[in-house]
Motif scaffolding. Structure first.
Motif, short mmCIF file in Angstrom:
data_model
loop_
_atom_site.label_atom_id
_atom_site.label_comp_id
_atom_site.label_asym_id
_atom_site.label_seq_id
_atom_site.Cartn_x
_atom_site.Cartn_y
_atom_site.Cartn_z
N HIS A 15 -25.48 -26.96 156.05
CA HIS A 15 -26.39 -26.03 156.35
C HIS A 15 -26.45 -24.69 155.76
O HIS A 15 -26.23 -23.69 156.38
CB HIS A 15 -25.92 -25.77 157.92
N GLU A 16 -26.44 -25.02 154.50
CA GLU A 16 -26.30 -23.65 153.51
C GLU A 16 -27.33 -23.67 152.60
O GLU A 16 -28.09 -24.66 152.18
CB GLU A 16 -24.96 -23.99 152.79
N VAL A 17 -27.77 -22.48 152.28
CA VAL A 17 -28.75 -22.32 150.86
C VAL A 17 -28.22 -21.31 150.09
O VAL A 17 -27.59 -20.20 150.54
CB VAL A 17 -29.94 -21.37 151.56
N ARG A 18 -27.93 -21.55 148.79
CA ARG A 18 -27.23 -20.80 147.71
C ARG A 18 -28.51 -20.49 146.72
O ARG A 18 -29.17 -21.23 146.47
CB ARG A 18 -26.44 -21.51 146.92
N MET A 19 -28.58 -18.93 146.46
CA MET A 19 -29.75 -18.30 145.93
C MET A 19 -29.05 -17.77 144.75
O MET A 19 -27.93 -17.43 144.55
CB MET A 19 -30.47 -17.35 146.60
N HIS A 20 -29.84 -18.02 143.61
CA HIS A 20 -29.33 -17.60 142.10
C HIS A 20 -30.43 -16.97 141.56
O HIS A 20 -31.52 -17.30 141.59
CB HIS A 20 -28.70 -18.69 141.21
N GLY A 21 -30.32 -15.97 140.71
CA GLY A 21 -31.36 -15.27 140.08
C GLY A 21 -30.85 -13.61 140.14
O GLY A 21 -30.34 -12.86 140.71
N THR A 22 -31.83 -12.88 139.21
CA THR A 22 -31.68 -11.61 139.17
C THR A 22 -32.01 -10.71 140.41
O THR A 22 -31.48 -9.60 140.48
CB THR A 22 -32.44 -11.24 137.77
N ALA A 23 -32.72 -11.27 140.99
CA ALA A 23 -33.43 -10.52 142.17
C ALA A 23 -32.40 -10.68 143.45
O ALA A 23 -32.50 -10.20 144.63
CB ALA A 23 -34.80 -10.93 142.80
N VAL A 24 -31.13 -11.56 143.29
CA VAL A 24 -30.45 -11.63 144.35
C VAL A 24 -29.21 -11.12 144.33
O VAL A 24 -28.45 -11.32 143.41
CB VAL A 24 -29.99 -13.45 144.62
N PRO A 25 -28.94 -10.15 145.39
CA PRO A 25 -27.76 -9.32 145.44
C PRO A 25 -26.53 -10.34 145.70
O PRO A 25 -26.98 -11.45 146.46
CB PRO A 25 -27.92 -8.31 146.43
N PRO A 26 -25.33 -10.18 145.08
CA PRO A 26 -24.17 -11.14 145.45
C PRO A 26 -24.01 -11.29 147.14
O PRO A 26 -23.60 -12.41 147.23
CB PRO A 26 -23.12 -10.49 144.83
N ALA A 27 -24.48 -10.25 147.77
CA ALA A 27 -23.98 -10.43 149.21
C ALA A 27 -24.83 -11.22 149.82
O ALA A 27 -24.53 -11.91 151.07
CB ALA A 27 -23.80 -9.15 149.83
N LEU A 28 -25.87 -11.50 149.19
CA LEU A 28 -26.96 -12.33 150.02
C LEU A 28 -26.98 -13.70 149.31
O LEU A 28 -28.10 -14.58 149.36
CB LEU A 28 -28.34 -11.78 149.99
#
Length: 52
Positions: A15-28
């Protein structure tokens, strides 16, 4: 030129989404969701339908 702001990886088991990229702050970068909801099941069905 198309710029990718982020990529999202969904895990319906955890039940998890991991987001990667320059527009994603580490906290999110890691989000959780209820995989048993109708919208989540609809998204999973779309993923299955797109699988070659």
């Amino acid at each position: 030129m198309d710029l990718v702001l982020f990529e999202a990886t969904f895990c319906f088991r955890y039940h998890e989404v991991r987001m990667h990229g320059t527009a994603v702050p580490p906290a999110l970068a890691t989000q959780f969701f209820d995989a048993d909801t109708l919208p989540a099941r609809g998204l999973l069905a779309l993923f299955h339908a797109a699988d070659p």
